[in-house]
Design an enzyme around this catalytic site. Sequence first.
Site, PDB file in Angstrom:
ATOM      1  N   HIS A  28       0.824  -1.195   0.000  1.00 21.09           N
ATOM      2  CA  HIS A  28       0.000   0.000   0.000  1.00 21.09           C
ATOM      3  C   HIS A  28       0.861   1.249   0.000  1.00 21.09           C
ATOM      4  CE1 HIS A  28       0.634  -0.781   4.301  1.00 21.09           C
ATOM      5  NE2 HIS A  28       0.434   0.508   4.509  1.00 21.09           N
ATOM      6  N   HIS A  70       1.415   3.838   2.018  1.00 21.03           N
ATOM      7  CA  HIS A  70       2.020   4.516   3.157  1.00 21.03           C
ATOM      8  C   HIS A  70       3.538   4.637   3.005  1.00 21.03           C
ATOM      9  CE1 HIS A  70      -1.463   4.005   6.228  1.00 21.03           C
ATOM     10  NE2 HIS A  70      -1.497   5.159   5.598  1.00 21.03           N
ATOM     11  N   ASP A 109       5.974   4.237   4.998  1.00 17.77           N
ATOM     12  CA  ASP A 109       6.819   3.171   5.521  1.00 17.77           C
ATOM     13  C   ASP A 109       6.690   1.883   4.710  1.00 17.77           C
ATOM     14  OD1 ASP A 109       4.230   2.923   6.470  1.00 17.77           O
ATOM     15  OD2 ASP A 109       4.832   1.801   8.240  1.00 17.77           O
ATOM     16  N   HIS A 110       5.914   1.916   3.642  1.00 19.34           N
ATOM     17  CA  HIS A 110       5.820   0.739   2.783  1.00 19.34           C
ATOM     18  C   HIS A 110       6.214   1.023   1.341  1.00 19.34           C
ATOM     19  CE1 HIS A 110       3.780  -2.057   5.591  1.00 19.34           C
ATOM     20  NE2 HIS A 110       3.503  -0.928   6.186  1.00 19.34           N
ATOM     21  N   HIS A 163      -6.600  -2.160   5.111  1.00 16.26           N
ATOM     22  CA  HIS A 163      -5.871  -1.156   5.881  1.00 16.26           C
ATOM     23  C   HIS A 163      -6.156   0.268   5.383  1.00 16.26           C
ATOM     24  CE1 HIS A 163      -2.622   0.537   8.180  1.00 16.26           C
ATOM     25  NE2 HIS A 163      -1.984   0.911   7.096  1.00 16.26           N
ATOM     26  N   ASP A 213       0.203  -4.319   5.958  1.00 13.61           N
ATOM     27  CA  ASP A 213      -0.658  -3.906   7.061  1.00 13.61           C
ATOM     28  C   ASP A 213      -2.070  -4.338   6.702  1.00 13.61           C
ATOM     29  OD1 ASP A 213       1.601  -2.805   7.972  1.00 13.61           O
ATOM     30  OD2 ASP A 213       0.986  -0.724   7.758  1.00 13.61           O
ATOM     31  N   HIS A 240      -4.927  -1.545  11.830  1.00 12.84           N
ATOM     32  CA  HIS A 240      -4.048  -2.703  11.927  1.00 12.84           C
ATOM     33  C   HIS A 240      -4.798  -3.756  12.716  1.00 12.84           C
ATOM     34  CE1 HIS A 240      -0.284  -0.869  10.517  1.00 12.84           C
ATOM     35  NE2 HIS A 240      -0.695   0.232  11.106  1.00 12.84           N
ATOM     36  N   HIS A 242       7.149  -6.006  11.232  1.00 12.33           N
ATOM     37  CA  HIS A 242       6.387  -4.784  11.435  1.00 12.33           C
ATOM     38  C   HIS A 242       5.806  -4.703  12.838  1.00 12.33           C
ATOM     39  CE1 HIS A 242       3.498  -1.543  10.536  1.00 12.33           C
ATOM     40  NE2 HIS A 242       4.308  -1.236   9.560  1.00 12.33           N
TER      41      HIS A 242
END
Lengths: 696, 740
Positions: free
Chosen positions: A86, A88, A90-91, A173, A194, A411, A433
């Site tokens: 996805h 975000h 951090d991804h 998510h 997530d 989450h 994670h």
Amino acid sequence: MASTGQSLTSLKKREAATANNRDGDQLIITPLGAGNEVGRSCVYMSYKGKTVLFDCGIHPAYSGMAALPYFDEIDPSTIDVLLITHFHLDHAASLPYFLEKTTFKGRVFMTHATKAIYKLLLSDYVKVSKVSVEDMLFTEQDINNSMERIEVIDFHQTLEVNGIRFWCYTAGHVLGAAMFMVDIAGVRVLYTGDYSREEDRHLRAAELPQFSPDICIIESTYGVQLHQPRHIREKRFTDAIHSTVSQGGRVLIPAFALGRAQELLLILEEYWSNHRELENVPIYYASPLAKRCMAVYQTYINSMNERIRSQYANSNPFEFKHISPLKSIENFNDVGPSVVMASPGSLQSGLSRQLFDRWCSDKKNACVIPGYVIEGTPAKTIINEPKEVTLTNGLTAPLNMQVHYISFSAHADYAQTSTFLKELMPPNIILVHGEANEMGRLKQKLVSLFADRNTKIITPKNCQSVEMYFTSEKMAKTIGKLAEKVPEVGETVSGLLVKKGFTYQIMAPDDLRVFSQLSTANVTQRITVPYSGAFAVIKHRLKQIYESVESSTDEESGVPTLRVHGQVTVKQESENHISLHWTADPISDMVSDSIVALVLNANREMSKVVVESEPVGSEEEDARKAEKIVHALLVSLFGDVKFGENGKLVISVDGNIAHLDKQSGDVESENEGLKERVRMAFQRIRSAVKPIPLSA
Amino acid sequence: MGTSVQVKPLCGVYNENPLAYLVSVDGFNFLVDCGWNDHFDTSLLEPLSRVAPTVDAVLLSHSDTLHLGALPYAMKKLGLSAPVFATEPVYRLGLLTMYDQYLSRKQVSEFDLFTLDDIDSAFQNITRLTYSQNYHISGKGEGIVIAPHVAGHLLGGTVWKITKDGEDVIYAVDFNHRKERHLNGTVLESFVRPAVLITDAYNALNNQPSRRQRDQEFLDAIMKTLRADGNVLLPVDTAGRVLELILILEQFWEQHKLAYPIFFLTYVSSSTIDYVKSFLEWMSDSIAKSFEHTRDNAFLLRHVKLLINKSDLESVPDGPKVVLASMGSLEAGFSHDIFVEWVSDTKNLILFSERGQFGTLARMLQADPPPKAVKVTMSKRVPLVGEELAAYEEEQNRIKKEEALKASLIKEEESKASLRTELPVNDQMVLDANNTHSSSNAIGQRSEAFRDVLIDGFLPPSTSVAPMFPFYDCSSEWDDFGEVINPDDYVTKDVNMDQMLMPVDGDLAGKLDEGSVSLILDTTPSKVVSTELTVQVKCSLIYMDFEGRSDGRSIKSILAHVAPLKLVLVHGSAEATEHLKQHCLQHVCPHVYAPQIEETIDVTSDLCAYKVQLSEKLMSNVLFKKLGEYEIAWIDAEVGKTENGMLSLLPLSSPAPPHKTVLVGDIKMADFKQFLASKGVQVEFAGGALRCGEYVTLRKVGDASQKGGSAAIQQIILEGPLTEEYYKIREYLYSQFYAP
């Protein structure tokens, strides 16, 4: 790579033991980020020479190169497929860097919605991040370039790249979030990214995959915590806001610009339309992305749940009446109570930080933190409600505003994780994670939950590889002419083994055209050789060498022909030429070569026709000769070869001894490897020294 | 033995009738497509009615009437009850197409074959799949996997792939290999050597001009008429090809800043475009790309105005305009009405973008030369007046009274039943404006409230929302007339009924455009008045092929490329079918079938197959050679058995027997020439042969481009005198092949 984790070492031992017996294929999973931490998700996986990378994020608490996953642990050029779950940061945020600044040349996939939002979000990230130019990981241009290389995948769509099959499920998510299932030669790995199993206002819950994977790489953000029921959280959220604004305070909601923010806006919009008294309190959605992302949310309505879709039939649920966009702090007229949702969610910089600095010392105000906060960010600090905070300008100020932490981050909590895993029943679970402590607790609970089931639960740290072995049975399908009869045990099967991806087929050469796109060819060769002697001379000479020489006459021209070894036709074309005619294959080529040599010789020695005596006692002599050659060849291969008892050969290599029976080809040896090699070598030598069979 | 496959056409072979075929795979009956024509001729469905109850699954390929029109009728009247599979756009646009058909028909006749509710209930159970999604069928069809793939003709259009035990049955009708503005080309060509391919011969005899040229002619024709102050009518389908036309017009209008109005007039036009806007995932790469970069939705229309009512069109000021109206057949719908109005003015243009269905007005007009005059029936639904109205009302009243009587008898029974069922049936996602909290909370509250009312003094477990046994006050009061009835009891029921129905209502209302249907759906008594008249055809008539199907030449080359083991031809005029059959017999494969209606043909592959395990020992000695996406090796193995009885292949214990050599590879003379040239060999073509160096010639015998058929092995002849060159060239030739 060092294996410090206890489970890891024990796993290695156990697997190693089995690996010795039966050589399986090694599957390696290495978290390059998000191993025992939250942020910079990036998990490397390799099996049978195929390599997949899941996610490519940055760590929001660090900046510059320090925020990247440990890319130097791997060779990016070997990666076949990169899958992004996805949008975000951090991804997905190190993707432009990975695509543009490394040797990576594989293919990248994400869902349609993720791709559309990815660009918005990263462009914003580049603009907002306050780092020096040399610390910048990538530029706007890099993002645009990366868009060209990103390919899209729809939910459930099965794709295949280089024999890696993969498809994705809804993850719940954020919009477009996916869980990827990867299938390499029958071994399935599920990477959840997530995920959330709870349906909310606009998203569907994560699906339960149809097939159980062999390995499940699952997030553990919330560890063993349990979420409050959604309606209670929503009530706390609206109550906190309502009471603050009714006392004349201001509410700051720091949130990721996209994703959960939309859910919160839906909640606020609904609450405001049900509470007329709040009509005069403005809600601002302060994100430059706000307006631009709306088109995306309106378009990918099919990725959302039924509820939104049925609302959409009447009006667009993302057209808000009570919420107005706010471009920057300059445009913000800060008089009286208001609610501002601003990014970034972790308060490092940007508008949310500016507002926080301005409002934090007034106790009427409130800050509602609506999602997971990452360790090391200012948002995490204020959750613990310190007396004082450091402002961006370096001064300290008292923290008087109320801080509420009401998580809406989608989450999975422990209840969801455990039921998800219970239904999925993967034999191997890898936790990523999650903060080390949470992850540890979750692992303990899962271990006791799956105690009776021999499930392995592993929590690798960054760069720590998990190795597993899978013996996948290679199955082949025999088709076509070869399969007309199912063979009995002991019979021989000979044919072409055709491998495509990870599927094998065995077929007769003639069927190759029928079952594959490959075709076969016959090469007919005709060569003319000058020869002016008598044809009979050649015939005579050929008969001395070849077992089978048939003479006949050509039907058309009536010239005499010879068929040598049943394959090569020799024809007297004219007074001065003979021609050779055959279909190409190694044996015929060799036969024809020898005929050519013979003819050339005959040409030269034209005059002397010698009648040689028939060779005598050839059988025995041949056998002896053959034996000699066999011995010589074996010596050249193995070195120490002695003649042993009753016609056996004793071969010793590095202290291992093998006995070879020359008649039957049986080999006896303690050492399996040597036995196999000697047997194979002897077979090959034997087939080399034996005369060429006619029957080919 | 292979998987048993039978094909039985139910409609649409040797003609252009709607499509419906029964495909049985190991006894599991697929009904692929369930089409009807614009006349809704029930006689066409007779074969279907005989097999409908035995169908196990329905696969829909496209969203137009010809492919799914009979679904509501078959579900309601013919006993079809199998699960249906389609892509999301086929489901959505198919539903809209059926609404449009129904509303158009209802406007001009007492249409009673099916109702809007039948359409809804038929479409309700469609399982929606995405492209390349492998759906594993469970139960009776265990082991069968179905997957939709891009067909390219209509949005969401599908080439179905049915797989069992590694054998593919592919159903590909109306595919389009060309990339268009809003659609990608079909992926049919990526399937190689399926066991069975079912395809249509519809376009086998047609060849198309290039897209650019055709688009230009199309726009020229429209512009010419508009500049001459004429109107242009484009009879279109509801939600299929019209999308491409809209995009063409949008782009052209945008480029040239034109001010002529364009209208898209169907009963469902605004819903259609709304939904289409959310189907970007299904459209072409270029549309998706432009959205990702600029977030400009291609179907955010700037020039085309959406109308759902003909009176809106009438209120537009006079002047040249373009109208896209359904139906394409001109048999009913807005296009029919507009046609009658415009046909007798020479300035106007009627531009057909697709071939009309057989026997329709559109088809008649497409004849060459077009008829001078045509007979049309003008039908109109008018409200009843005067005596008729009175009679109608009397009749209605009588019916109502009867019903009321009946209803009152069963009412009590019902009300009790409803109490029992209302808790579980409450839709979790019902939107309730009065609720201040989330909907799930609202549910909680509501059920709480019920409990308070119904089960006073009885405490249910707090977590339970399961149906509770209702509490009845047994000490009810009786008077002289029996039990005292409290009307409120019944009120609750009604309220709840409404709530239950709400999602459905909302859905329906959203899909239909209010107002347009008022006359049909409301209770105002009305009747259909028909007048027959003959109109002079004076306006220009043009037919241009915007059907979005591959043309004859491409079909042939695609079929040759796909090279199925068995080919079944359906849907297409008799000549086209016969033509394609003959062509394929020669060039594609020796097994080509073109069955008649209700003729069951067996296309079970005569392919033999068995599975073996490849032992590690064997595989460790196998050296693969890579050839394109294949890897090949020759194996000689001995058959053994594993512990669980599987056959397995082990290495031979004795030396391998010799085998005939095969040269694997495909050699192209031109490529080989280049290769030789790169090696410094003088090479030229001479009389069909390749002359290499001074004396050596290389020839290819037999047509190598001919696909399929086992005889087609390349024959290459290498000739030359004994020279060094000869051996060198032979070496090069061998290097092009793999000889295991």
